[in-house]
Write an enzyme that holds these catalytic residues in place. Sequence first.
Site, short mmCIF file in Angstrom:
data_model
loop_
_atom_site.label_atom_id
_atom_site.label_comp_id
_atom_site.label_asym_id
_atom_site.label_seq_id
_atom_site.Cartn_x
_atom_site.Cartn_y
_atom_site.Cartn_z
CD GLU A 139 -11.98 -19.25 -9.29
OE1 GLU A 139 -12.43 -19.11 -10.45
OE2 GLU A 139 -10.79 -19.51 -9.06
CG ASN A 152 -24.04 -20.33 -9.69
OD1 ASN A 152 -23.44 -19.91 -8.72
ND2 ASN A 152 -23.43 -20.77 -10.76
N GLY A 178 -16.69 -8.71 -8.03
CA GLY A 178 -15.32 -9.12 -7.74
C GLY A 178 -14.36 -7.94 -7.83
CD GLU A 209 -12.80 -21.24 -5.04
OE1 GLU A 209 -13.15 -20.88 -3.91
OE2 GLU A 209 -13.57 -21.31 -6.00
CB CYS A 221 -19.07 -19.82 -13.39
SG CYS A 221 -18.56 -21.28 -12.47
N GLY A 255 -18.54 -14.96 -7.63
CA GLY A 255 -19.68 -14.18 -8.10
C GLY A 255 -19.35 -13.51 -9.40
CB SER A 256 -21.04 -10.83 -11.22
OG SER A 256 -21.08 -9.82 -10.24
P1 NAP Z 1 -22.92 -11.38 -7.56
O1 NAP Z 1 -24.11 -10.53 -7.77
O2 NAP Z 1 -21.60 -10.84 -7.89
O3 NAP Z 1 -22.97 -11.79 -6.00
C1 NAP Z 1 -22.06 -12.70 -5.45
C2 NAP Z 1 -22.00 -12.48 -3.95
O4 NAP Z 1 -21.41 -11.20 -3.69
C3 NAP Z 1 -23.36 -12.47 -3.28
O5 NAP Z 1 -23.27 -13.05 -2.01
C4 NAP Z 1 -23.63 -10.98 -3.16
O6 NAP Z 1 -24.55 -10.63 -2.18
C5 NAP Z 1 -22.25 -10.50 -2.81
N1 NAP Z 1 -22.07 -9.05 -2.95
C6 NAP Z 1 -22.77 -8.18 -3.70
N2 NAP Z 1 -22.27 -6.93 -3.56
C7 NAP Z 1 -21.23 -7.02 -2.70
C8 NAP Z 1 -20.32 -6.08 -2.15
N3 NAP Z 1 -20.36 -4.80 -2.46
N4 NAP Z 1 -19.37 -6.52 -1.30
C9 NAP Z 1 -19.30 -7.83 -0.97
N5 NAP Z 1 -20.15 -8.77 -1.45
C10 NAP Z 1 -21.09 -8.37 -2.31
O7 NAP Z 1 -23.06 -12.77 -8.32
P2 NAP Z 1 -24.34 -13.74 -8.37
O8 NAP Z 1 -25.36 -13.09 -9.25
O9 NAP Z 1 -24.72 -14.16 -7.00
O10 NAP Z 1 -23.73 -15.03 -9.09
C11 NAP Z 1 -23.59 -15.14 -10.46
C12 NAP Z 1 -22.17 -14.88 -10.88
O11 NAP Z 1 -21.30 -15.76 -10.19
C13 NAP Z 1 -21.91 -15.15 -12.36
O12 NAP Z 1 -21.10 -14.14 -12.88
C14 NAP Z 1 -21.16 -16.47 -12.36
O13 NAP Z 1 -20.34 -16.69 -13.48
C15 NAP Z 1 -20.38 -16.35 -11.11
N6 NAP Z 1 -19.93 -17.66 -10.63
C16 NAP Z 1 -18.60 -17.97 -10.76
C17 NAP Z 1 -18.15 -19.21 -10.36
C18 NAP Z 1 -16.70 -19.56 -10.46
O14 NAP Z 1 -16.26 -20.43 -9.72
N7 NAP Z 1 -15.92 -18.91 -11.33
C19 NAP Z 1 -19.04 -20.14 -9.83
C20 NAP Z 1 -20.39 -19.79 -9.73
C21 NAP Z 1 -20.82 -18.54 -10.12
P3 NAP Z 1 -26.13 -10.38 -2.57
O15 NAP Z 1 -26.61 -11.68 -3.04
O16 NAP Z 1 -26.71 -9.97 -1.28
O17 NAP Z 1 -26.13 -9.32 -3.61
#
Ligand code: NAP
Length: 475
Positions: A245, A149, A228, A456, A279, A223-224
């Site tokens: 995060e 995002n 995490g 961060e 997020c 990420g999610s």
């Molecule tokens: P996600 O599905 O958790 O993916 C995040 C990252 O983790 C991607 O690069 C993903 O790769 C990778 N990943 C997936 N499985 C993994 C594993 N087993 N080991 C290591 N890495 C792995 O999250 P998203 O859908 O990209 O992003 C949306 C989420 O991010 C939401 O929950 C949002 O709230 C959160 N977010 C948080 C913040 C904050 O600062 N708190 C900021 C922005 C977004 P792939 O893409 O290849 O699956």
Amino acid sequence: MSPHANLIAGEWVSGTDSRPNINPSDTSDTVGDYAAADAGQVTDAIAAARAAQPGWTKTTAQDRAAVLARTGAELMARSAELGELLSREEGKTRAEGVGEVVRAAQVFQFFAGEAIRALGEKYPPVRPGVDVDVTREPVGVVGIITPWNFPIAIAAWKIAPALAFGNAVVFKPADLTPASAWALADILHRAGTPAGVLNLVMGRGSVIGDPLVDGVDAVSFTGSVPTGRRIAARAIQRMTRLQLEMGGKNPLVVLDDSDLDTAVNCALNGAFFQTGQRCTASSRLIVTEAIHDAFLDRLTREMAKLRIGHALDPETQIGPVADERQLETDWDYLRIAREEGAEVVGGERLDRPTRGFFLSPALLVGATNAMRSSREEIFGPVASLIRVKDYDEALAVANDTEFGLSSGICTTSLKYARDFQRNSAAGLVMVNLPTAGLDYHVPFGGRKGSSYGPREQGSYAREFFTSVKTSYVLA
Ligand code: NAP
């Protein structure tokens, strides 16, 4: 044309596979083909980073600052072009895309300064002749894993401090948005990052996540929550340093005494801009009784005026959802909310001249905080409208969540603003501002299920990207 390659040990290396990067505003538009690494390439990247890191640490702070400053300058100079690329692959509007690239540039400029700032402390002796120095050293090889995002800004605010403090990096961007990540790696490479100091491995987390987490000294992840948690469980086996995060279910409290224009603007921006895919999005609008109906009336009228369409159309205010899977998730939560008894205002799939994932913003009227749609992160243009009696109930509802990233209040009362600032159980508090929209020079992060590990951004970034050493010296 061959796919955009991974960057390993200073060389552009083809992946073992590749995938097309599809524009969510127009699925007939392929942004480009991007390499997908396998576990072996991740191992190679980690080995390259390990070999290069000691040399990078020994460069002068001025050398590292210069690389970061050149990166920031190129990002700024190319913000229009790269912002358009970002909009094409992620679906945020052109203005949002350009704004994000400018933010990434500012982050690199900031950390160019941080690289040359004093890092240690000298303490007065408490034992005769024993000097005590507290110094900070790089952590080593850092794995950086980012979501789709904010594909360039989040990468920037992790990579810039990692490099500033002498670490080497293996960067794995989200599979959905490799173009912005590739562009950033290309700029850093040409800006003079020595071979192996910055490595890019694109590909699916399910394939390359584990070997990455297993091989590095520290992981900075955004990420999610489920991903995490999985990374944390794995990393702890080796006591790997962690910064996570994750998601949010951020409350925006609107009190009877608030300025209605301010409250509606905060809700509209915080809940729906960037298609609600932040997020820090305001996903729970908690509104006290006397203003509830006027707020609902104004907000729904403003929502109806929003222009939803192709991200690169200059008229567009809300771009598409990022992909089909996220659209299905949003759609599913609208069904759940209806079944739970909320009335869904908006939330329609829209046809546009191009085939994309267009969804109008949705307000869940009559929602309660107990509903699943009010408790789980949806990550789309969907907000619950929760009616409460008074400030005390609003604060209790705001804090009644497993998340704790951002929170906001709209009020003209200093007393309530200050009380909310003190008692909100979130890492970020906004008064008369949207819950999203942050600055780059101050710490960022949440509490409870939203975050784990040091903050961060800003000067606080050094907590994660350096390791403290306390030296006692009898001279
Ligand atoms: P996600 O599905 O958790 O993916 C995040 C990252 O983790 C991607 O690069 C993903 O790769 C990778 N990943 C997936 N499985 C993994 C594993 N087993 N080991 C290591 N890495 C792995 O999250 P998203 O859908 O990209 O992003 C949306 C989420 O991010 C939401 O929950 C949002 O709230 C959160 N977010 C948080 C913040 C904050 O600062 N708190 C900021 C922005 C977004 P792939 O893409 O290849 O699956």
